[in-house]
Design an enzyme around this catalytic site. Structure first.
Site, PDB file in Angstrom:
ATOM      1  N   ARG A   1     -70.882 -18.249  27.017  1.00 50.91           N
ATOM      2  CA  ARG A   1     -71.205 -17.373  28.147  1.00 50.91           C
ATOM      3  C   ARG A   1     -70.347 -17.833  29.311  1.00 50.91           C
ATOM      4  NH1 ARG A   1     -77.138 -20.057  28.882  1.00 50.91           N
ATOM      5  NH2 ARG A   1     -76.396 -22.096  29.479  1.00 50.91           N
TER       6      ARG A   1
ATOM      7  N   HIS B   1     -81.185 -29.679  32.422  1.00 54.60           N
ATOM      8  CA  HIS B   1     -81.777 -28.631  33.237  1.00 54.60           C
ATOM      9  C   HIS B   1     -81.629 -28.893  34.728  1.00 54.60           C
ATOM     10  CE1 HIS B   1     -85.216 -26.807  35.332  1.00 54.60           C
ATOM     11  NE2 HIS B   1     -84.741 -25.755  34.701  1.00 54.60           N
TER      12      HIS B   1
ATOM     13  N   TYR C   1     -66.364  -4.798  63.125  1.00 50.09           N
ATOM     14  CA  TYR C   1     -66.430  -6.235  62.834  1.00 50.09           C
ATOM     15  C   TYR C   1     -67.874  -6.669  62.644  1.00 50.09           C
ATOM     16  CZ  TYR C   1     -68.026  -6.946  67.631  1.00 50.09           C
ATOM     17  OH  TYR C   1     -68.755  -6.906  68.780  1.00 50.09           O
TER      18      TYR C   1
ATOM     19  N   CYS D   1     -74.005  -8.357  65.672  1.00 54.06           N
ATOM     20  CA  CYS D   1     -74.078  -9.783  65.977  1.00 54.06           C
ATOM     21  C   CYS D   1     -75.442 -10.370  65.661  1.00 54.06           C
ATOM     22  CB  CYS D   1     -73.705 -10.046  67.426  1.00 54.06           C
ATOM     23  SG  CYS D   1     -74.806  -9.210  68.578  1.00 54.06           S
TER      24      CYS D   1
ATOM     25  N   GLY E   1     -82.688 -22.107  29.873  1.00 56.79           N
ATOM     26  CA  GLY E   1     -83.854 -22.966  29.670  1.00 56.79           C
ATOM     27  C   GLY E   1     -85.192 -22.345  30.034  1.00 56.79           C
TER      28      GLY E   1
ATOM     29  N   LYS F   1     -76.723 -13.754  25.036  1.00 60.30           N
ATOM     30  CA  LYS F   1     -76.439 -14.612  23.881  1.00 60.30           C
ATOM     31  C   LYS F   1     -76.088 -13.764  22.662  1.00 60.30           C
ATOM     32  CE  LYS F   1     -78.803 -18.368  23.484  1.00 60.30           C
ATOM     33  NZ  LYS F   1     -80.081 -19.033  23.504  1.00 60.30           N
TER      34      LYS F   1
ATOM     35  N   MET G   1     -86.670 -19.561  28.794  1.00 61.53           N
ATOM     36  CA  MET G   1     -87.468 -18.981  27.709  1.00 61.53           C
ATOM     37  C   MET G   1     -87.366 -19.869  26.466  1.00 61.53           C
ATOM     38  SD  MET G   1     -86.847 -14.991  28.281  1.00 61.53           S
ATOM     39  CE  MET G   1     -85.098 -15.187  28.303  1.00 61.53           C
TER      40      MET G   1
ATOM     41  N   SER H   1     -72.617  -3.309  70.171  1.00 62.12           N
ATOM     42  CA  SER H   1     -72.798  -4.401  69.223  1.00 62.12           C
ATOM     43  C   SER H   1     -74.252  -4.359  68.759  1.00 62.12           C
ATOM     44  CB  SER H   1     -72.474  -5.733  69.882  1.00 62.12           C
ATOM     45  OG  SER H   1     -72.755  -6.777  68.989  1.00 62.12           O
TER      46      SER H   1
ATOM     47  N   ARG I   1     -84.062 -17.593  18.780  1.00 58.52           N
ATOM     48  CA  ARG I   1     -83.768 -17.893  20.189  1.00 58.52           C
ATOM     49  C   ARG I   1     -83.886 -16.665  21.070  1.00 58.52           C
ATOM     50  NH1 ARG I   1     -79.537 -22.243  20.709  1.00 58.52           N
ATOM     51  NH2 ARG I   1     -79.332 -23.113  18.646  1.00 58.52           N
TER      52      ARG I   1
END
Ligand code: PEP
Ligand code: MG
Length: 883
Positions: free
Chosen positions: A338, A454, A858, A838, A103, A24, A105, A770, A94
């Protein structure tokens, strides 16, 4: 010694100073720097907050002194003076962390008011009611945040007054009424906090700064950080800024806006505005605001200016912005900007659109979308053809649909969620304290609050369906039911919510699978262009294979053949095979399985025509196919009790004997994997034959297939050599019988630490490796994959002994090092060795990044995670280019 600078005027900072000034503060500085209308102010740094904690909750030396010097500058700029009885400066205080924690703090507005300055504000503005309203808000907020007094205590005073005078809205309370409310508030402060409300404005400021520092460690902030993996040691900055008043009449107000639609990504100004209100009214979701388009009608010039500011901010930051602003008597003030939180769908659309608009590059676009988040796009929606019993409609706050039992309490949502129940958390409005319940709920429904409340912000971030501001539902205060008109919905009843339409539906509803948007397809194509690592799917059926192809899989990296053995019609034959006392009897059962398996492989190879398919021979311990001993014992006991003594009983008894014989103390380390093939070669021979006969059939049909036969759980090259020999023998037989030759490869899973250590020997026998990282994690950490996650991993995470669940996010240090060793050793003797993964990690973004870094060919994951893996692989390639 140079003095640490703990305080920065907005003029002194800029956007890239987030870690010091918080998000902020850095952005307020940046907006000031580029000439946008920002009320003057300053930021106390995150370093000051950290130092505050280091000093045992004491302000660092000089911090307050510097803050007061900065305050003098703000006084000069505004022409007002802090604590002055005639012309008082009021400020907001703030929080603002380096990483946004909406929201979580605390914030305090209207600071600087006391019994004297409130009169000054009244005469200065000519509006006594306004001044008194600010004062009563300030007392309430200050006492809540700084002195820890519950809001409800103050709300009750307001409610009592309104009731006594027959009023509905707060703004109807006249100045005299507010005076009596304030007097009552002050009495409450003494009663609840054991001290007077502070009249010294400097004491107010000190206490507020301290409270904001401390809010870094409040419960909800800690939970939020844990959930979002935000480090605990960043600290928060504190922004002290001259107040702009949105509550000065109908030409004033406050709003929150996104420069694009945060749900869909559409390029349109999107947001909400509350006339004659202060910022917390919008964000807290206490009053339901009107859409921002209303501002166009009510204050057209302000709207025009605001749209221009939005454009400036977007092109300056080259990203969608989430903006807070206030209008004071027709003048616009920017209070925050932001990068806006958005749904996955919006993230993709915004990223692709911004490339098309020339704002960002393709690489940047790929990095703008959180690979973890796109999972939500691949989730279910309500079937549009379904008949729905829609009982109410709220705001469509976060897309996706969910059904579950109604619960009214976050703790209960958490408890039931942990027990595996599907619940919908229903609240009048959510507060950040509900976050633990939201995490465990399928979705959230609120009766109040807007799209930026919120509940909406948090649910969107988590990809959970959310309907908010659904005013038609009335929740009973005891939390047992809600009503919609005459209808009563009780705790435990099933409802469904549709976060895309805002519908609230009674009962369970049919859902459909999602489809991919044009932008999603485009982004994934760009991902394919840059990624260096292949993406395959783990699939055991032709249907899964088809779905995987649709999602862009380039083959199958793991076909677990045991799943084919579990089918209802197969199980009796599989059991016959397991129970066989002689090789002959076993071969007979296997002969019955052969055509079935052939059909399985035919289907799956055909669905993946032209692409490689890794087919793994039988892996799990055989007892997994048999009934449990307890179950059998009960049945036998019951038959005995009934005096039944026939062939069925004899059969059950012999089955029980076999079950006991096959019982193992550690089945996961027992008679499974290639050990089955070594003890019962006929099983693997049957499977190899089924694969090859399917290949022959497909070849005859002119379909190109690329089978890869895989041997599981190998710990030594000897095992692989022996079983490879069996497979090659079967190939020779099938070739001789059919006269058809074809290509195939034989390789192995690498899923035991020893296999990694002797990988060069194994590689001499293998065409491919694999990594089975599920078993490799289990055996490397010595954590049972069946029990650890339920028993002790949560505690390890809690105590920070583990950063992540190692079965979800690959343990780079341990398992990862073994993988690196296996790759190096394997490729040292066989440079063309194909290597993939995998285990479950193959679809988890940070693990995919690691797989890219260590040079795998892969990754393979469940079909639904294929798009996630494609994107994650591309992001890895952008961040860590390799040759
Ligand atoms: C593994 O162990 O990672 C693997 C893919 O095999 P399975 O999960 O079937 O044991
Ligand atoms: Mg395994």
């Amino acid at each position: 010694m140079s003095r640490t600078k703990y305080v920065y005027l907005f003029e002194e900072g800029q956007a890239d100073m987030k870690s010091l000034l918080g998000g902020k503060g850095a952005n307020l500085a940046e907006m000031t720097r580029i000439g946008l209308p920002v009320p003057p102010g300053f930021t106390i740094t995150t370093e000051a907050c950290k130092e505050y904690y280091r000093l045992g909750k004491e302000f660092p030396p000089n911090m307050m002194e510097d803050a007061l010097l900065a305050l003098r500058v703000v006084e000069e700029k505004t022409g007002k003076s802090f604590g002055d009885k005639d012309n008082p400066l009021l400020v907001s205080v703030r929080s603002g962390a380096p990483i946004s924690m909406p929201g979580m703090m605390d914030t305090i507005l209207n600071l600087g008011l006391n019994d004297v300055t409130v009169e000054g504000l009244a005469s200065l503005t000519g509006d006594e009611r306004f001044a008194l309203d600010c004062y009563r808000r300030f007392i309430q907020m200050f006492c809540n945040v700084v002195l820890g007094i519950d809001h409800a205590v103050f709300d009750a005073v307001m409610e009592k007054y309104k009731k006594r005078h027959g009023l509905i809205f707060d703004y109807e309370i006249p100045a005299d009424g507010l005076r009596s409310v304030i007097a009552e508030y002050k009495g409450l402060v003494v009663k609840e906090a054991g001290r007077e409300f502070p009249q010294d404005v400097y004491e107010q400021l000190q206490m507020a700064i301290k409270a904001v520092f401390e809010s870094w460690n409040n419960q909800r902030a800690i939970v939020y950080r844990k959930l979002n993996k935000i480090p605990d040691d960043l600290g928060t900055a504190v922004n002290v800024q001259a107040m702009a008043f949105g509550n000065m009449g109908s030409d004033s107000g406050t709003g929150v806006a996104f420069t694009r639609n945060p749900s869909t990504g559409e390029r349109e100004l999107y947001g909400e505005f509350l006339v004659n209100a202060q910022g917390e009214d919008v964000v807290a979701g206490i009053r339901t605001p009107t859409p921002i388009s209303k501002l166009k009608d009510e204050l057209p010039q302000v709207y025009e200016q605001f749209t221009q500011v939005c454009q400036t901010l977007e092109s300056h930051y080259r990203d969608m912005q989430d903006i807070e602003f206030t209008v004071e008597k027709g003048k616009l003030y920017m209070l925050q900007t932001r990068s806006g939180k958005r749904t996955a769908a919006a993230a993709i659309k915004v990223a692709v659109d911004m490339v098309r608009e020339g704002l960002i590059t393709r690489e940047e676009a790929l990095l703008r979308v959180d690979a973890n988040q796109i999972n939500q796009l691949l989730h279910r929606q309500i079937d549009s053809k379904a008949e729905l019993n829609v009982i109410a409609k709220g705001l469509p706050a976060s897309p996706g649909a969910a059904s579950g039992k109604v619960v009214f309490d976050a703790d209960e949502a958490e408890k039931l969620g942990n027990e595996g129940e599907r619940v919908i958390l229903v609240r009048s409005e959510t507060t950040p304290d509900d976050i633990h319940g939201i995490v465990k709920a399928q979705g959230v429904l609120t009766s109040r609050g807007g799209m930026t409340s919120h509940a909406a912000v948090v649910a969107r971030g988590m990809g959970k369906p959310c309907v908010c501001g659904c005013e038609a539902i009335k929740i009973d205060p005891d939390g047992h039911e809600f009503t919609v008109g005459d209808m009563v919905v009780k705790k435990g009843d099933i409802i469904s919510i549709d976060g895309a339409t805002g519908n609230v539906i009674l009962g369970e509803v049919p859902m459909i699978e999602p489809t991919l948007s044009e932008e999603f397809e485009t982004l994934l194509k760009w991902a394919d262009d840059v990624r260096r690592i292949g993406v395959r799917a783990n699939a055991d059926t032709p249907e899964d294979a088809a779905k995987a192809r649709e999602f862009g899989a380039e083959g199958i990296g793991l076909c677990r053949t045991e799943h084919m053995f579990m089918a209802q019609d197969r199980l009796p034959i599989v059991q016959e095979m397991i129970l066989a006392d002689t090789e002959e009897a076993r071969k007979k059962a296997l002969a019955k399985l052969l055509p079935m398996q052939r059909g399985d492989f035919y289907g799956i190879l055909k669905a993946m025509a032209g692409l490689p398919v890794t087919i793994r021979l039988l892996d799990p311990p055989l007892h997994e196919f048999l009934p449990g001993a307890e179950e059998l014992l009960t049945e036998i006991a019951e038959m005995n009790a009934r005096g039944q003594n026939n062939a069925v009983l004899a059969e059950k008894r012999s089955l029980l004997k076999k079950v006991y014989a096959l019982r193992e103390f550690n089945p996961m380390l027992g008679h499974r994997g290639c050990r089955l093939g070594i003890t019962y070669p006929e099983i693997y021979r049957m499977q190899a034959r089924a694969i090859f006969e399917a290949v022959v059939k497909l070849k005859k049909e002119g379909i190109e297939v690329l089978p890869e036969v895989e041997i599981p759980l190998v710990m030594d090259s000897g095992e692989l050599a022996l079983l490879k020999h069996e497979v090659l023998e079967v190939y020779e037989e099938v070739k001789a019988e059919t006269g058809i030759e074809f290509e195939f490869t034989v390789g192995t899973m690498i899923e035991l630490p020893r296999a990694c250590v002797v990988a060069e020997e194994i590689a001499a026998e293998a065409d491919f490796f694999s990594f089975g990282t599920n078993d490799l994690t289990q055996t490397t950490l010595g954590f049972s994959r069946d029990d650890a996650e339920g028993k002790f991993i949560p505690i390890y995470l809690e105590k920070k002994l583990l950063k992540d669940n190692p079965f979800a996010v690959l343990d780079r240090k341990g398992v990862g090092s073994l993988m690196v060793m296996a790759i190096e050793k394997g490729r040292s003797v066989n440079s063309g060795l194909l290597i993939g993964i995998c285990g479950e990690h193959g679809g988890e973004p940070s693990s995919v990044e690691f797989c890219h870094q260590i040079g795998l060919d892969y990754v393979s994951c469940s079909p639904y995670r294929v798009p996630v893996a494609r994107l994650a692989a591309a992001q890895a390639a952008v961040l860590y280019p390799r040759e």
